[in-house]
Design a protein around this motif. Structure first.
Motif, PDB file in Angstrom:
ATOM      1  N   TYR A 331      33.915  50.616  39.809  1.00 28.41           N
ATOM      2  CA  TYR A 331      34.103  49.472  40.614  1.00 28.41           C
ATOM      3  C   TYR A 331      33.709  49.744  42.099  1.00 28.41           C
ATOM      4  CZ  TYR A 331      36.761  46.332  43.396  1.00 28.41           C
ATOM      5  OH  TYR A 331      37.085  45.282  44.625  1.00 28.41           O
ATOM      6  N   THR A 335      31.510  45.964  47.303  1.00 28.12           N
ATOM      7  CA  THR A 335      30.815  44.563  47.146  1.00 28.12           C
ATOM      8  C   THR A 335      31.814  43.763  46.053  1.00 28.12           C
ATOM      9  OG1 THR A 335      29.869  45.526  45.213  1.00 28.12           O
ATOM     10  CG2 THR A 335      28.561  45.584  46.923  1.00 28.12           C
ATOM     11  N   LYS A 336      32.653  44.393  45.807  1.00 23.41           N
ATOM     12  CA  LYS A 336      33.922  43.601  44.904  1.00 23.41           C
ATOM     13  C   LYS A 336      33.426  43.315  43.750  1.00 23.41           C
ATOM     14  CE  LYS A 336      36.800  41.948  48.692  1.00 23.41           C
ATOM     15  NZ  LYS A 336      37.329  40.810  49.164  1.00 23.41           N
ATOM     16  N   ARG A 337      32.375  44.260  43.081  1.00 22.69           N
ATOM     17  CA  ARG A 337      31.676  44.300  41.828  1.00 22.69           C
ATOM     18  C   ARG A 337      32.179  45.528  40.989  1.00 22.69           C
ATOM     19  NH1 ARG A 337      25.352  42.675  42.715  1.00 22.69           N
ATOM     20  NH2 ARG A 337      25.573  40.903  44.033  1.00 22.69           N
ATOM     21  N   SER A 388      26.763  44.027  35.890  1.00 21.70           N
ATOM     22  CA  SER A 388      27.736  44.186  36.825  1.00 21.70           C
ATOM     23  C   SER A 388      28.109  42.667  37.372  1.00 21.70           C
ATOM     24  CB  SER A 388      27.127  44.724  38.150  1.00 21.70           C
ATOM     25  OG  SER A 388      26.098  44.167  39.057  1.00 21.70           O
ATOM     26  N   PRO A 390      30.987  39.983  40.098  1.00 24.01           N
ATOM     27  CA  PRO A 390      32.124  40.152  40.948  1.00 24.01           C
ATOM     28  C   PRO A 390      33.560  39.915  40.107  1.00 24.01           C
ATOM     29  CG  PRO A 390      30.658  38.244  41.339  1.00 24.01           C
ATOM     30  CD  PRO A 390      30.336  39.135  40.244  1.00 24.01           C
TER      31      PRO A 390
END
Length: 413
Positions: A331, A335-337, A388, A390
């Motif tokens: 994680y 990027t909060k991905r 990947s 969000p």
């Protein structure tokens, strides 16, 4: 009260990691030979060492299954195999046959021996017999009631292990010849074809090829097909009885199964130990156990002798409410991905559930997907494709993505 060990199956290295990360105190695993799960992935010798080392790095225990009933030809390689297991630092070896017990004593005298459920220990005198031989633990037969378990605990000092969840055998803990007779596959050498799950008809000997349903059902009947064991609601009784280890069946089951069942029982055991007087079974725990592939659940012999209601007569298939579709690899908080390894077809617009070790699950819609090069994609169709996406909340490695089976977007795949 002493906190019991939660013991999970490890059919391969990934399942071993998942079991431990999701909360198991110990795992049991088998090599390519001498266990009773010939069709599980199992471990090469070097993988057994790797698995034991990983387990020990987390401060947990690893037991190796050598619970076949061997023929003479099986004994040639067995002494060296036992010495290798001991050399890897295994915390115990699970055996069923007295000859194998003797070989362990000769070749690895300091290796703790656990007596397998295959040995059918159904009474306290049998357990005392193994206690007198200085076995370390007895895995009790699944055919015992709670009253039986309590009496055995009262009359013995040896460690006791009991099954709390998983598939049940139609015979006494694997003592079945149906597979040998019908498929020439030896159940007690790890090759069971599970004929107890097959469909059967009745035929009168003077009327060959005229088949009659055993029940009033033109599709036949699964007269040997047992429901799956689930003792979640009886965790308090099992803990207060002083049993040492709670075992989950399923070395051939999926990663999704192992992680989900371990997480549920981990939470239940921990919450009972924390506050036994106010312990309650949470509905969401039962809901979780319905999300994995399973048969209808039963308490088996725990409350009383079994009845016709412990069998499934109409089908041998499994059921589940959710599919496992992806595993989080890492994680990126910037990027909060999450980087995900795909395990089933995933596409933009689906509503999914994310379950994590030691954390509550959450639900979100997939708003975007990206391939390994960062290019946007609408769907990830390839097995184990790295993508990947969000995520609505931070996630940890080994978090699992799940999708409800009966969702419209699933049916359209």
């Amino acid at each position: 009260m002493k906190r019991p060990e939660l013991l999970a199956p490890a059919g391969n290295m990934e399942k071993l990691r998942m079991a431990l990360i999701y909360g198991a105190d110990a795992v049991y695993m088998g090599g390519k030979s001498f266990g009773l799960r010939a069709f599980s992935d199992n471990f090469e010798l070097f993988e057994l060492e790797e698995g034991i080392n990983f387990t020990h790095s987390l401060g947990k225990k690893a037991y190796i299954t050598v619970n076949i009933f061997p023929h003479n030809d099986d004994l040639t390689e067995l002494p060296g195999y036992i010495r290798a297991i001991a050399g890897f630092g295994a915390d115990g070896i699970i055996v069923a046959d007295p000859g194998v017990f003797r070989m362990v004593r000769v070749n690895a005298p300091n290796l703790p021996i656990h007596i397998s459920t295959q040995a059918n220990s159904t009474n306290w005198s049998t357990v005392v017999f193994w206690e007198d031989l200085e076995a370390h633990r007895v895995v009790l037969a699944r055919e015992l009631s709670f009253a039986d378990l309590k009496l055995i605990r009262e009359k013995t000092k040896i460690e006791l292990e009991v099954f709390i969840h998983g598939a049940m055998c139609i015979s006494y803990s694997g003592r079945c010849l149906l597979s040998n007779y019908l498929a020439a596959r030896d159940a007690n050498r790890g090759e069971c074809a599970q004929p107890c799950r097959w469909k059967y008809y009745l035929m009168e000997e003077t009327r060959p090829n005229q088949y009659y349903p055993v029940l009033e059902d033109e599709q036949g009947t699964y007269i040997f097909n047992s429901k799956d064991l689930c003792l979640l609601k009886h965790i308090p009784e099992l803990i207060t009885a002083g049993l040492n280890s709670f075992k989950i069946e399923g070395r051939m089951k999926s990663v999704h199964y192992v992680a989900t069942v371990v997480k549920v029982y981990r939470e239940a055991i921990d919450q009972y130990m924390k506050n036994p007087n106010n312990f309650q079974i949470k509905p969401e725990w039962l809901d979780e156990l319905n999300k994995i592939s399973h048969r209808d659940y039963t308490t088996g012999f725990f409350l009383k002798e079994t009845s016709e209601n412990t069998q499934i007569y109409g089908t041998s298939s499994y059921k589940q409410s959710h599919d496992f579709i992806g595993l989080v690899k890492e994680y990126n908080p910037a990027t909060k991905r999450a980087v995900i390894e795909q395990r089933n077809n995933i596409k933009v617009g689906e509503t999914i559930e994310i379950m994590q070790p030691g954390k509550p699950k959450f639900i979100q819609e997939i708003q975007a997907l990206f391939d390994e090069d960062g290019n946007p994609i609408a769907v990830a169709p390839h097995p184990q494709q790295i993508i990947s996406m969000p995520v609505a909340q931070p996630v940890v490695p080994y978090a699992m993505l799940r999708r409800e089976v009966n969702k419209k977007n699933y049916n359209e795949l």
